[in-house]
Design a protein around this motif. Structure first.
Motif, PDB file in Angstrom:
ATOM      1  N   UNK A   3       0.830  -1.198   0.000  1.00 58.59           N
ATOM      2  CA  UNK A   3       0.000   0.000   0.000  1.00 58.59           C
ATOM      3  C   UNK A   3       0.868   1.254   0.000  1.00 58.59           C
ATOM      4  N   UNK A   4       1.921   1.270   0.825  1.00 53.10           N
ATOM      5  CA  UNK A   4       2.816   2.434   0.890  1.00 53.10           C
ATOM      6  C   UNK A   4       3.480   2.677  -0.458  1.00 53.10           C
ATOM      7  N   UNK A   5       3.944   1.611  -1.106  1.00 54.07           N
ATOM      8  CA  UNK A   5       4.584   1.761  -2.415  1.00 54.07           C
ATOM      9  C   UNK A   5       3.603   2.282  -3.468  1.00 54.07           C
ATOM     10  N   UNK A   6       2.372   1.760  -3.468  1.00 53.14           N
ATOM     11  CA  UNK A   6       1.382   2.200  -4.445  1.00 53.14           C
ATOM     12  C   UNK A   6       1.034   3.676  -4.265  1.00 53.14           C
ATOM     13  N   UNK A   7       0.867   4.104  -3.009  1.00 46.75           N
ATOM     14  CA  UNK A   7       0.563   5.515  -2.760  1.00 46.75           C
ATOM     15  C   UNK A   7       1.745   6.398  -3.133  1.00 46.75           C
ATOM     16  N   UNK A   8       2.959   5.918  -2.874  1.00 47.06           N
ATOM     17  CA  UNK A   8       4.152   6.697  -3.218  1.00 47.06           C
ATOM     18  C   UNK A   8       4.259   6.889  -4.727  1.00 47.06           C
ATOM     19  N   UNK A   9       3.789   5.896  -5.489  1.00 51.53           N
ATOM     20  CA  UNK A   9       3.851   5.967  -6.949  1.00 51.53           C
ATOM     21  C   UNK A   9       2.580   6.545  -7.549  1.00 51.53           C
ATOM     22  N   UNK A  10       1.661   7.009  -6.675  1.00 51.78           N
ATOM     23  CA  UNK A  10       0.384   7.570  -7.121  1.00 51.78           C
ATOM     24  C   UNK A  10      -0.387   6.580  -7.991  1.00 51.78           C
ATOM     25  N   UNK A  11      -0.275   5.311  -7.636  1.00 45.83           N
ATOM     26  CA  UNK A  11      -0.964   4.251  -8.374  1.00 45.83           C
ATOM     27  C   UNK A  11      -2.240   3.843  -7.641  1.00 45.83           C
ATOM     28  N   UNK A  16      11.076  -1.690   0.984  1.00 45.08           N
ATOM     29  CA  UNK A  16       9.655  -1.958   0.765  1.00 45.08           C
ATOM     30  C   UNK A  16       9.415  -2.818  -0.466  1.00 45.08           C
ATOM     31  N   UNK A  17      10.347  -2.816  -1.386  1.00 47.36           N
ATOM     32  CA  UNK A  17      10.168  -3.603  -2.619  1.00 47.36           C
ATOM     33  C   UNK A  17      10.409  -5.091  -2.401  1.00 47.36           C
ATOM     34  N   UNK A  18      10.956  -5.457  -1.262  1.00 43.27           N
ATOM     35  CA  UNK A  18      11.214  -6.869  -0.981  1.00 43.27           C
ATOM     36  C   UNK A  18       9.911  -7.561  -0.573  1.00 43.27           C
ATOM     37  N   UNK A  19       9.449  -8.472  -1.411  1.00 41.20           N
ATOM     38  CA  UNK A  19       8.186  -9.169  -1.151  1.00 41.20           C
ATOM     39  C   UNK A  19       8.436 -10.289  -0.150  1.00 41.20           C
ATOM     40  N   UNK A  20       8.489  -9.913   1.099  1.00 37.80           N
ATOM     41  CA  UNK A  20       8.811 -10.875   2.152  1.00 37.80           C
ATOM     42  C   UNK A  20       7.870 -10.676   3.324  1.00 37.80           C
ATOM     43  N   UNK A  70       7.137  -7.303   5.604  1.00 39.52           N
ATOM     44  CA  UNK A  70       5.770  -6.842   5.870  1.00 39.52           C
ATOM     45  C   UNK A  70       5.534  -6.699   7.366  1.00 39.52           C
ATOM     46  N   UNK A  71       5.951  -7.707   8.131  1.00 38.73           N
ATOM     47  CA  UNK A  71       5.772  -7.656   9.580  1.00 38.73           C
ATOM     48  C   UNK A  71       6.642  -6.586  10.222  1.00 38.73           C
ATOM     49  N   UNK A  72       7.827  -6.330   9.650  1.00 33.55           N
ATOM     50  CA  UNK A  72       8.686  -5.271  10.171  1.00 33.55           C
ATOM     51  C   UNK A  72       7.989  -3.922  10.089  1.00 33.55           C
ATOM     52  N   UNK A  73       7.358  -3.638   8.946  1.00 37.36           N
ATOM     53  CA  UNK A  73       6.670  -2.362   8.763  1.00 37.36           C
ATOM     54  C   UNK A  73       5.478  -2.267   9.707  1.00 37.36           C
ATOM     55  N   UNK A  74       4.692  -3.344   9.792  1.00 34.72           N
ATOM     56  CA  UNK A  74       3.527  -3.335  10.688  1.00 34.72           C
ATOM     57  C   UNK A  74       3.961  -3.155  12.144  1.00 34.72           C
ATOM     58  N   UNK A  75       4.960  -3.927  12.552  1.00 36.57           N
ATOM     59  CA  UNK A  75       5.419  -3.896  13.934  1.00 36.57           C
ATOM     60  C   UNK A  75       5.982  -2.531  14.300  1.00 36.57           C
ATOM     61  N   UNK A  76       6.680  -1.914  13.369  1.00 31.73           N
ATOM     62  CA  UNK A  76       7.297  -0.612  13.617  1.00 31.73           C
ATOM     63  C   UNK A  76       6.237   0.443  13.933  1.00 31.73           C
ATOM     64  N   UNK A  77       5.185   0.513  13.124  1.00 33.34           N
ATOM     65  CA  UNK A  77       4.137   1.502  13.333  1.00 33.34           C
ATOM     66  C   UNK A  77       3.285   1.166  14.559  1.00 33.34           C
ATOM     67  N   UNK A 119       9.578  14.435  -0.230  1.00 33.77           N
ATOM     68  CA  UNK A 119      10.558  15.155   0.578  1.00 33.77           C
ATOM     69  C   UNK A 119      11.953  14.548   0.469  1.00 33.77           C
ATOM     70  N   UNK A 120      12.037  13.223   0.584  1.00 32.85           N
ATOM     71  CA  UNK A 120      13.325  12.544   0.491  1.00 32.85           C
ATOM     72  C   UNK A 120      13.392  11.651  -0.746  1.00 32.85           C
ATOM     73  N   UNK A 121      12.598  12.015  -1.757  1.00 36.58           N
ATOM     74  CA  UNK A 121      12.536  11.198  -2.963  1.00 36.58           C
ATOM     75  C   UNK A 121      13.866  11.111  -3.686  1.00 36.58           C
ATOM     76  N   UNK A 122      14.677  12.175  -3.603  1.00 34.23           N
ATOM     77  CA  UNK A 122      15.965  12.160  -4.297  1.00 34.23           C
ATOM     78  C   UNK A 122      16.922  11.136  -3.679  1.00 34.23           C
ATOM     79  N   UNK A 123      16.589  10.647  -2.471  1.00 34.88           N
ATOM     80  CA  UNK A 123      17.406   9.625  -1.824  1.00 34.88           C
ATOM     81  C   UNK A 123      16.772   8.236  -1.898  1.00 34.88           C
ATOM     82  N   UNK A 124      15.654   8.145  -2.611  1.00 40.37           N
ATOM     83  CA  UNK A 124      14.967   6.861  -2.701  1.00 40.37           C
ATOM     84  C   UNK A 124      14.298   6.472  -1.397  1.00 40.37           C
ATOM     85  N   UNK A 125      13.856   7.470  -0.612  1.00 38.30           N
ATOM     86  CA  UNK A 125      13.259   7.222   0.698  1.00 38.30           C
ATOM     87  C   UNK A 125      11.822   7.717   0.724  1.00 38.30           C
TER      88      UNK A 125
END
Length: 415
Positions: A60-68, A201-205, A209-216, A384-390
């Protein structure tokens, strides 16, 4: 159509788990009550097992970042939450249920790596689990009663009940009217933001996925636990925490030390106000719906140390904080219970590092209410940090917490 058929038709329509419906049928509730229960479940944003495991926060984060456009799995979840929000909601992010932050169960291949040509290539190279930081425990957050609502609300309070009077044979009784009050539960805002690289985020693992969920999830949970314990009086940004609530308090000095009597006084202050009609295991003898009252101690690590040093009886060997008893009615061994089930005298005990030094609380934790307002919102910033791939991710949630009765919890502290 039979009542059973109506129940299962509603369950299918709103994607409600079969066990939820079966439980409602066993309780023999009405169709109207079942509809209310479904509505409450949907408002809380609870997801069935399939939706929870197919939804991907990382994707979801990747899709929103790409405006998809969001994939069907993610879009259906956000649509469900939107349906149950107030029409005038000021949300500008992606609405999500809090339950989506729970981790997905993972399975591992039962293989042993040898040399690559002998099978090493067939073993998943993600078997090594992530090493997480030493996170604080959140017993106050865990024990609080969770309530979800669409918007701020008001709770009527029956402040003074009607009372009976003893009178003479011809004496008139005086009128005793019920006095009502109200508790306004308004929004307080908790926000967190973090950054993830596109590569991560591009790693389909499942682990990622759990790292991102757990972090938030932990960012929100730890923020709530800290304020539940410590929020100061007069703060406009968070509700009042336990350390500053007007609770019954028992104190002792460092010079005189903690005593067995101090601990009994704290328990007596709670039990003496009709808070707990139950046995020492926390099970109701009578009362509302047979729910446990969650009567327990929660203490700081320092208070645990003081309780471990203090015997229950003069010159005794069993400390106030111990592991309980084992055995049965005929043979009981004191102080030899499970280390995973610590107790203070008759009641279970837990530790919170957010509680101030040499503080402890005892009471009915069901009366501590944590109210959330329609899950949380996610805002994705790829620029904001797009030039760093973040990609920066912001999580917003609206909450409040309060104690139904200040008599329900008492404080023990060193002065």
């Amino acid at each position: 159509m039979t009542k059973r058929e109506q129940f299962y038709e509603l369950s299918h329509k709103y994607n409600i788990p079969a066990e939820f419906t079966a439980s409602a049928l066993r309780q023999d509730i009405t169709i109207s009550d079942f509809k209310d229960a479904i509505l409450e479940r949907l408002q809380q944003g609870n997801l069935d097992r399939k939706s929870h495991s197919t939804f991907s926060l990382r994707r979801l984060i990747l899709d929103k970042a790409d405006n998809a456009a969001l994939r069907d799995e993610e879009q259906s979840v956000t649509d469900r939450i939107k349906e149950h929000r107030q029409p005038n909601s000021t949300s500008r992010g992606i609405p999500l249920p809090a339950s989506i932050l729970r981790e997905i169960p993972t399975g591992k291949r039962d293989l042993t790596a040898g040399v690559d040509s002998a099978g090493g290539y067939t073993v998943d190279d993600e078997l090594q689990a992530l090493i997480f930081p030493l996170d604080p425990q959140t017993p106050i957050f865990n024990a609080a009663t969770k309530v979800d609502s669409k918007s701020p609300y008001t709770i009527p309070i029956k402040q003074t009940p009607t009372s009976a009077q003893w009178v003479a044979e011809t004496q008139a009784a005086s009128e005793q009217n019920i006095v009502f009050n109200a508790k306004n539960v308004t929004s307080h805002y908790l926000r967190s933001f973090t950054s993830y690289s596109r590569e991560l985020l591009s790693q389909s693992s499942t682990d990622i996925e759990n790292l991102v969920r757990d972090d938030l999830r932990k960012a929100i949970m730890f923020g709530i636990e800290n304020k539940l314990a410590n929020s100061t009086a007069g703060s406009l940004n968070s509700p009042l925490g336990l350390a500053n609530m007007n609770l019954n308090e028992v104190t002792f000095t460092a010079a005189n030390g903690l005593t067995y009597e101090n601990v009994l006084e704290v328990e007596e202050a709670v039990l003496n106000r009709n808070v707990a009609v139950q046995n020492s295991e926390g099970n109701l003898q009578s009362g509302e719906r047979g729910y446990p009252l969650r009567l327990a101690w929660v203490a700081s690590p320092k208070m645990r140390r003081l309780m471990r040093k203090t015997p229950q009886l003069p010159n005794g060997s069993i400390p106030i904080w111990d592991t309980g008893d084992v055995g049965n009615d005929s043979v009981t061994i004191h102080g030899e219970g499970s280390p995973n089930m610590p107790r203070v005298l008759d009641y279970r005990a837990e530790i919170s590092t957010d509680i101030p030094d040499a503080h402890a609380y005892f009471g009915n934790w069901r009366d501590l209410v944590l109210s959330t307002f329609s899950g949380f919102d996610l805002l994705v910033d790829p620029y904001t940090l797009g030039h760093q791939g973040i990609i920066r991710v912001f999580a917003y949630t609206s909450i409040n917490f309060f104690l139904r009765h200040t008599q329900s919890i008492s404080r023990l502290k060193e002065i």
